[in-house]
Scaffold this motif. Structure first.
Motif, PDB file in Angstrom:
ATOM      1  N   LYS A 127      28.463  44.833  22.239  1.00 44.34           N
ATOM      2  CA  LYS A 127      27.923  43.655  21.570  1.00 44.34           C
ATOM      3  C   LYS A 127      27.353  44.015  20.193  1.00 44.34           C
ATOM      4  N   GLU A 128      26.429  44.935  20.168  1.00 45.09           N
ATOM      5  CA  GLU A 128      25.722  45.257  18.928  1.00 45.09           C
ATOM      6  C   GLU A 128      26.628  45.813  17.836  1.00 45.09           C
ATOM      7  N   GLU A 131      29.238  43.298  16.602  1.00 48.46           N
ATOM      8  CA  GLU A 131      28.625  42.238  15.795  1.00 48.46           C
ATOM      9  C   GLU A 131      28.228  42.756  14.417  1.00 48.46           C
ATOM     10  N   LYS A 132      27.671  43.951  14.357  1.00 48.25           N
ATOM     11  CA  LYS A 132      27.221  44.513  13.083  1.00 48.25           C
ATOM     12  C   LYS A 132      28.365  45.013  12.219  1.00 48.25           C
ATOM     13  N   PRO A 134      32.140  44.306  12.464  1.00 47.77           N
ATOM     14  CA  PRO A 134      33.328  43.696  13.076  1.00 47.77           C
ATOM     15  C   PRO A 134      34.654  44.278  12.589  1.00 47.77           C
TER      16      PRO A 134
END
Length: 167
Positions: A127-128, A131-132, A134
């Motif tokens: 996730k992290e 998201e940071k 892509p």
């Protein structure tokens, strides 16, 4: 070791790996740990980022884009003990270095199946990091169940971990 010395020392080994068809290299390991250089070779994420960028420049001078260079996996978790800076804070201070890297390495560990499957546990990076970053290729260069479970249980978790990551 200075960045120039790093390039000098590792160029022969990289050249030998390239001759065998290996072209992707993770530059360093868990630089947010004291045993890996924090407070010895650099005293902040920004100092590490500058060192990393000098290495990228030096290796690009030697090998061009025939090699791919990865930002190192960080020791995951909050600051404490030998982890001077959390992985989140370290990444925040290394944005230029991460941008210059061809891929981003990740380290993740857990102690139970529940923790492995948790998006805030063993799978937190999915996730992290996505998201940071892509557009950055993410490579899991270290992962493990570091708990006391037997090897069969750990092996089954590793198979499931691969499946979860592929999804």
């Amino acid at each position: 070791m200075t960045a120039a010395k790093f390039v000098q020392v590792f160029t022969p080994a990289i050249r030998a790996y390239i001759a065998k068809g290996i072209t992707a290299f993770e530059i360093h390991n868990e630089p947010n740990l004291t045993i890996e250089g924090y407070n010895v070779s650099w005293r902040s994420p920004q100092q590490f980022a500058a060192w990393f960028l000098q290495i990228v420049q030096g290796l690009r001078t030697q090998f061009g884009h025939t090699i791919r260079l990865g930002f190192p996996g960080l020791s995951p978790g909050e600051a404490g003990g030998p982890r001077i800076v959390s992985d989140r804070d370290f990444m925040a201070g290394c944005q230029d270095a991460i941008a210059a890297a061809d891929f981003l390495c990740v380290h993740t560990y857990w102690q139970s199946r529940t923790e492995m499957e948790d998006i805030n546990g063993g799978l937190r990076f999915l996730k992290e990091y996505h998201e940071k970053f892509p557009d950055k290729i993410i490579v899991i260069s270290e992962f493990a169940n570091i708990g006391a479970e037997d090897w069969t249980t750990k092996g089954m978790q590793y198979a499931e971990f691969y499946t979860l990551c592929a999804q």
